[in-house]
Design a protein around this motif. Structure first.
Motif, PDB file in Angstrom:
ATOM      1  N   GLN A   1      35.123  30.951  -7.257  1.00  0.00           N
ATOM      2  CA  GLN A   1      34.316  32.006  -6.511  1.00  0.00           C
ATOM      3  C   GLN A   1      35.598  32.994  -5.974  1.00  0.00           C
ATOM      4  O   GLN A   1      36.378  32.554  -5.742  1.00  0.00           O
TER       5      GLN A   1
ATOM      6  N   GLU B   1      28.370  39.549  -7.265  1.00  0.00           N
ATOM      7  CA  GLU B   1      28.149  38.319  -7.963  1.00  0.00           C
ATOM      8  C   GLU B   1      26.530  37.926  -7.450  1.00  0.00           C
ATOM      9  O   GLU B   1      26.178  37.180  -8.625  1.00  0.00           O
TER      10      GLU B   1
ATOM     11  N   THR C   1      29.100  40.064 -15.578  1.00  0.00           N
ATOM     12  CA  THR C   1      28.514  40.231 -14.007  1.00  0.00           C
ATOM     13  C   THR C   1      28.568  41.507 -13.234  1.00  0.00           C
ATOM     14  O   THR C   1      27.683  42.051 -12.753  1.00  0.00           O
TER      15      THR C   1
ATOM     16  N   GLU D   1      23.599  37.021 -10.196  1.00  0.00           N
ATOM     17  CA  GLU D   1      22.754  36.035 -10.262  1.00  0.00           C
ATOM     18  C   GLU D   1      21.310  36.070 -10.180  1.00  0.00           C
ATOM     19  O   GLU D   1      20.356  35.547 -10.911  1.00  0.00           O
TER      20      GLU D   1
END
Length: 246
Positions: A218, A99, A129, A103
């Protein structure tokens, strides 16, 4: 009369975002190639890479994951010289998780440049992702193979900077830290939910999701529910603290 200045190519635009000038863009192009594209567009491997290797980015991803791990481990030791291994491990896991890589990929708009099969592209692959995280690791490997560990380290330390800053707020007991974080903002307590369990009974792997109202959920993984909850809380704290400081 001089000719008109040529417009930068698509790959040149990505090179600018990455901040590293490749001697040859062959490796970078391979790092951008998803398996769904490679199966229908076979291409000879770049010079210097294993002959006969597949033409997608999976082998680069494998290498990039290790390069990322080395650089992150070194930087954690530098930043936290008095921390024990038990305190460094959750920070390390939060920084190298897929993850976080995704990002970073979004921060340089990597999805725009991926080479995907038509089906994967239509299914939203440029924003997934897993695909973004894998491609980011592949790009790290491409930089490493083209310019060495110094070039890879520079890219990682620059692009992971807000995430390194965020882990400074992590505690050994991240669940308690997250509970306090929520209470301090007048939010409801975190809610943990088991999303998946895999592996044999004697060695299970749990995937846990933590959610707080008004914030993106999350996930974390661990060999026990407690460990997976801690990993999820780690990920939440890193993301939100990093967001607050960016």
């Amino acid at each position: 009369m001089g000719g008109a200045r040529s417009q930068p190519s698509k790959i040149d635009k990505l090179v600018e975002r990455i901040g590293y000038r490749f001697r040859s863009t062959d490796l970078l192009e391979r790092a951008l190639t998803h398996a769904s594209f490679a199966v229908t567009h076979r291409k000879k491997p770049p010079a210097g890479f294993a002959t006969g290797a597949n033409s997608d980015n999976e082998r680069l991803e494998f290498l990039g994951d290790r390069v990322l791990g080395l650089v992150v481990a070194e930087e954690l030791l530098r930043r936290f010289p008095d921390s024990a291994e038990g305190e460094l491990a959750p920070r390390f896991n939060a920084l190298v998780r897929k993850e976080t890589c995704a990002e970073v990929a979004r921060s340089i708009e990597l999805g725009r440049f991926l080479r995907l099969g038509s089906g994967e592209a239509a299914a939203g692959g440029r924003s997934k992702t897993a695909i973004l995280g894998n491609a980011c690791e592949a790009v790290i490997a491409a930089i490493y193979l083209d310019g060495g560990i110094g070039a890879a380290r520079s890219f990682i330390l620059e692009r992971w900077q807000p995430h390194f800053d965020g882990i400074g707020a992590m505690h050994k007991d991240s669940k308690s830290a997250l509970q306090e974080w929520a209470q301090g903002r007048g939010l409801p307590p975190p809610v943990y939910r088991e999303k998946a369990r895999s592996g044999p009974d004697h060695a299970p792997l749990f995937k846990i999701e933590v959610a707080i109202e008004g914030y993106p959920a999350q996930e974390g993984e661990g060999t026990s529910k407690r460990a997976a909850e801690q990993a999820a809380a780690d990920a939440f704290m890193v993301r939100e603290v990093a967001s607050d400081r960016s």
